[in-house]
Design a protein around this motif. Sequence first.
Motif, short mmCIF file in Angstrom:
data_model
loop_
_atom_site.label_atom_id
_atom_site.label_comp_id
_atom_site.label_asym_id
_atom_site.label_seq_id
_atom_site.Cartn_x
_atom_site.Cartn_y
_atom_site.Cartn_z
N MET A 1 2.73 -3.03 9.95
CA MET A 1 1.22 -2.82 9.36
C MET A 1 0.22 -1.26 9.12
N GLY A 2 0.23 -0.96 8.02
CA GLY A 2 -0.48 0.10 7.91
C GLY A 2 -2.07 0.11 8.20
N ILE A 3 -3.21 0.91 8.17
CA ILE A 3 -4.34 0.91 8.69
C ILE A 3 -5.19 1.31 7.84
N GLY A 4 -6.77 0.76 7.24
CA GLY A 4 -7.38 1.14 6.50
C GLY A 4 -8.01 2.62 6.74
N ALA A 5 -8.80 2.58 6.05
CA ALA A 5 -9.69 4.26 6.32
C ALA A 5 -11.01 3.78 7.47
N GLY B 1 1.08 -1.58 -0.32
CA GLY B 1 -0.14 -0.14 0.15
C GLY B 1 0.94 1.28 -0.04
N GLY B 2 0.56 2.54 -0.04
CA GLY B 2 0.85 3.53 0.45
C GLY B 2 1.45 3.89 1.60
N THR B 3 1.42 3.80 2.79
CA THR B 3 1.36 3.59 3.56
C THR B 3 3.68 3.28 3.78
N PRO B 4 3.75 2.35 3.46
CA PRO B 4 5.35 1.93 4.06
C PRO B 4 6.16 2.15 3.04
N VAL B 5 5.09 2.94 1.33
CA VAL B 5 6.75 2.95 1.34
C VAL B 5 8.19 3.70 1.37
N ILE C 1 -6.94 -3.39 9.42
CA ILE C 1 -5.46 -4.16 9.35
C ILE C 1 -5.47 -5.60 8.29
N GLY C 2 -4.23 -5.50 7.38
CA GLY C 2 -4.68 -6.88 6.51
C GLY C 2 -5.54 -6.57 5.75
N PHE C 3 -6.25 -7.57 5.61
CA PHE C 3 -7.60 -6.88 4.74
C PHE C 3 -8.45 -7.71 5.77
P1 PGA Z 1 -2.81 2.95 2.12
O1 PGA Z 1 -4.08 1.18 2.88
O2 PGA Z 1 -1.35 2.21 3.17
O3 PGA Z 1 -2.49 2.09 0.53
O4 PGA Z 1 -3.35 3.95 3.17
C1 PGA Z 1 -3.41 0.44 4.62
C2 PGA Z 1 -4.31 -0.29 4.27
O5 PGA Z 1 -4.87 -0.56 4.07
O6 PGA Z 1 -3.41 -1.23 5.29
#
Ligand code: PGA
Length: 361
Positions: free
Chosen positions: A155-159, A42-46, A163-165
Amino acid sequence: MYLQIHQTSEEASQAVADLIIHRIRAFSPTQYRKFVLGLPTGGTPVRAYEILAERCEAGDISFEHVISINLDEYVGLPPTHEQSYVQFMEKHFDIPPSQTHILPGIPITPTPNAMAIPSSSGGQDNNSPLEAHQASCAAYEALITSLGGINLLFMGIGANGHIGFNEPGSSFASRTRVVALNEGTRDANSRFFDDKSKVPTHALSMGLGTILDAEEIVVLAMGSNKGDAIQRAVEEGINHMCPASVLQQHARVTIVADGLASSKLKEETKDYLGSSQSLYSGAGLLNDSTHHQNRIKANLANGTTLAHVSHDNDFVVVVEDRSADENAGERGKPVITLLAKGDIQYESSEDGDDPHCLPGL
Ligand code: PGA
């Protein structure tokens, strides 16, 4: 749960990269004892991955004895697809393929006549038989077990708090499995595809139970679109409609957020959850906002700088770096002070013979 807030996303990414490096170094992995690092896409870890690559190039860290294991993968995308997480990892994380594990979006050994998962066009996709995916998920769980578990899961987190999918409604006991993607998640991820119709409808994801089994977890949240999810995950009760809230039950979680992602948290929350760095993390990171640090800095001995502050609900650990103090001699060694809030409880130097006083907080 510990909270680290950084003003900018750059500082937050740096903090996560530092934490990962610190943990790998502290573990001292070898050929026979590998460090298992769970990783997101995803975008978060780049940016954190870029920093890790730079630090690797600079010789600060080696991934030679690190095994990476990814959180999730889209169903139906072959490993050659540019949006598959196999391609993402190849592009952003420089680790030999032999040390990387990613769930297969297309089962390696499809089971003939197995139940199929509906494709995004609504038909049946015979390349993605459910039973074969389930077998891949079971094999992934067995793999994690055979590796001795995950040492650190980033991990990132979705809106929506996923977490994960693991979308809202996921069982807290869930293991690696096939999941249906929420429309909001497909909308959010459509930025990586030509259009939303190309975003897969399903994915394979470590379950919340799998995630909770990791020894340590670090979540990175950046941007205002993550503000609600962070607020719900951290301040509200544990509820399956915000899957990340289950992390409140984990013993060793650090949430690293930038100013925007943490903007909906109460000041009281930031104070309770450690507005600087977690007590055990020791990565030498400083938070920019805590009033404790200003009070500590104002009281440092001449020639010393504040190297590190950690605080928990009851204690504050202060590490003074006096290596730049030319007059220090033996006193140039770092001084560690453990303070109880409001009082000095205990103080000692690293080698035990050079007590140094700091006022209580
Ligand atoms: P994002 O997604 O890094 O693209 O914002 C994070 C996630 O869905 O866990």
